[in-house]
Motif scaffolding. Structure first.
Motif, short mmCIF file in Angstrom:
data_model
loop_
_atom_site.label_atom_id
_atom_site.label_comp_id
_atom_site.label_asym_id
_atom_site.label_seq_id
_atom_site.Cartn_x
_atom_site.Cartn_y
_atom_site.Cartn_z
N GLU A 112 -3.02 -1.47 -1.03
CA GLU A 112 -4.14 -1.97 -0.25
C GLU A 112 -4.67 -3.28 -0.85
O GLU A 112 -4.95 -4.25 -0.12
N LEU A 133 -8.35 5.73 1.35
CA LEU A 133 -7.63 5.84 2.61
C LEU A 133 -6.13 5.75 2.36
O LEU A 133 -5.66 4.84 1.66
N GLU A 170 -1.08 7.75 10.94
CA GLU A 170 -2.37 8.41 10.83
C GLU A 170 -2.98 8.09 9.47
O GLU A 170 -2.29 8.09 8.46
N GLN A 171 -4.27 7.80 9.47
CA GLN A 171 -4.96 7.46 8.23
C GLN A 171 -5.79 8.65 7.76
O GLN A 171 -6.57 9.21 8.53
N ASP A 199 -8.28 10.43 4.59
CA ASP A 199 -9.17 10.17 3.46
C ASP A 199 -8.79 11.10 2.32
O ASP A 199 -8.93 12.31 2.42
N ARG A 258 -2.38 5.94 4.46
CA ARG A 258 -1.72 5.95 5.77
C ARG A 258 -0.42 6.73 5.67
O ARG A 258 0.35 6.57 4.72
#
Length: 426
Positions: A110, A232, A224-225, A227, A234
């Motif tokens: 990220e 986060l 789909e993401q 938690d 994916r």
């Protein structure tokens, strides 16, 4: 996990899996009050199997997480309760360690603004059960854009990971590096962590059989993401995860019951979808038949229009043999040209795309791992590749001699993943 499994232990294990998944689907996670509520014959089936053999079967098929989730197991297997608790605790701790590594890698990619999906592992456990530890131990599988593979490797190396020698050409932009990226779909990286080696399987495709599976672009767009404790992550959509689970299990001859449990749970998650439209894909149709034979999940029944096809019937026979073999065994006896041809032929049937057929044939003929020297990690050219393959072929042919078979029976497969050659405890 090289214990030879007995047929009785395997069948008892399957019956136990079938019961626990049925209870999971019905939401009955509390133990029944009366012993008469137990399925007729199951206790007798379990009692008839030596407890050491049953425990070996449970470990071989990586079922600690499933058994940990249902209190009924303590009543069915009181003699194994202490051992199962220890194994379940170890499995849960390994899953929590994997959770930490998953969060770390998700944050790393990220921060680098590099698209990446985590496949299988912790995200799949969350999707199918809502629990981080439900699937237990495993490696971290990452899927990246094939065009960004060199950048992804550099990013992982900046985090302390290194590639394993003898597995894949180091120069990814060379002629043989580009060929290997086309023919293959993953390689492993490792680093020393606080509790031992940490392994990442870096994928740029979901399989070398590409046609039944989504590309990276499609997987990313539909992903789909989740938690994961504030980070986060994916992952694949549930439909793509189902297709991938079917293909992954088929590639391995449905050798592990935990993989079939993934298919079963994903099918339950997709009850609102028309899975029947996927029956044209052999990996889905055959994996559905193999899984239904174990779990009796009606959500998978219609994938074969109620009656298994000839291909599905053959898949169930192959699965029964593979499930009884030691972990990661490629088959009975030493390597032979016939066993090589059988493996290639079986994998060719997993796709209807000519490009996949060519990819599979070349992968098993011009093996990417042979373009890397396992001792130095340096790349080999075509001449070095041919010399290494000739030496390996002579070794394998010598292993066919009766005098050598016993000595070689316990040796790891030379073309196995390095992490398996390293004989990790899990």
């Amino acid at each position: 996990m090289n214990t030879v499994l007995t047929p009785a232990a395997l069948e008892a294990t399957k019956a136990l899996v079938r019961l626990l998944l049925q209870r999971e689907r019905e939401g009955h996670q509390k133990a029944p009050v009366g012993g008469d509520q137990l399925p007729a014959g199951l206790r007798q089936q379990l009692d008839a199997v030596p407890k050491e053999a049953l425990l070996a079967s449970i470990r071989r098929h990586r079922l600690e997480g499933l058994l940990r989730r249902d209190p009924l197991v303590a009543r069915l297997l009181p003699e194994l309760q202490a051992a199962l608790q220890v194994l379940a605790r170890q499995d849960a701790m390994a899953a929590l360690a994997l959770t930490g590594l998953t969060r770390e890698m998700a944050a790393l990619f990220e921060q680098a603004a590099m698209p990446m999906l985590v496949i299988k592992g912790i995200p799949l456990a969350l999707q199918t059960t809502g629990s981080l530890t439900a699937r237990g131990r495993g490696d971290l599988d990452l899927l990246v854009d094939p065009r960004q593979l060199p950048a992804a490797v550099a990013l992982l190396e900046s985090a302390g990971f290194s590639r394993c020698p003898g597995q894949f050409p180091r120069q990814l932009g060379s002629v043989w590096g580009r060929y290997s990226r086309w023919a293959g779909y993953e390689f492993s990286l490792a680093r020393q962590g606080p509790a031992g080696l940490q392994w990442i399987d870096l994928h740029w495709a979901l399989s070398n059989v590409r046609e039944p599976l989504p590309s990276f672009e499609s997987a990313w767009q539909c992903g789909e993401q989740l938690d994961l404790n504030g980070q986060l992550v994916r992952t694949l959509s549930r439909l793509h995860a189902f297709r991938h689970a079917c293909a992954h299990a088929a590639k391995d001859d449905w050798m592990c019951l935990r993989n079939l449990i993934d298919i079963d749970r994903l099918a339950d998650q997709l009850k609102g979808c028309d899975l029947g439209r996927l029956r044209h894909q052999p990996t889905v149709r055959w994996s559905g038949a193999v899984t239904h034979a174990v779990t009796a999940n009606e959500a998978l029944h219609h994938l074969n229009r109620g009656r298994p096809s000839a291909g599905s019937a053959r898949a169930m026979v192959r699965a029964a043999h593979a499930q009884a073999r030691p972990w990661r065994s490629q088959g009975p006896g030493p390597w032979t040209p016939q066993s090589w041809a059988s493996t290639v032929g079986r994998l060719l049937l997993l796709s209807r795309a000519p490009r996949d057929w060519l990819r599979t044939l070349l992968f098993f003929t011009l093996l990417p791992a042979a373009f890397s020297d396992p001792d130095t990690g340096e790349d080999r050219g075509l001449a070095g590749f041919l010399q290494a393959r000739i030496i390996r072929l002579r070794q394998r042919l010598n292993e066919r001699r009766p005098s050598d078979q016993a000595a070689n029976a316990s040796l790891p497969e030379a073309d196995s993943k390095p992490k398996e050659v390293a004989a990790r405890s899990n």
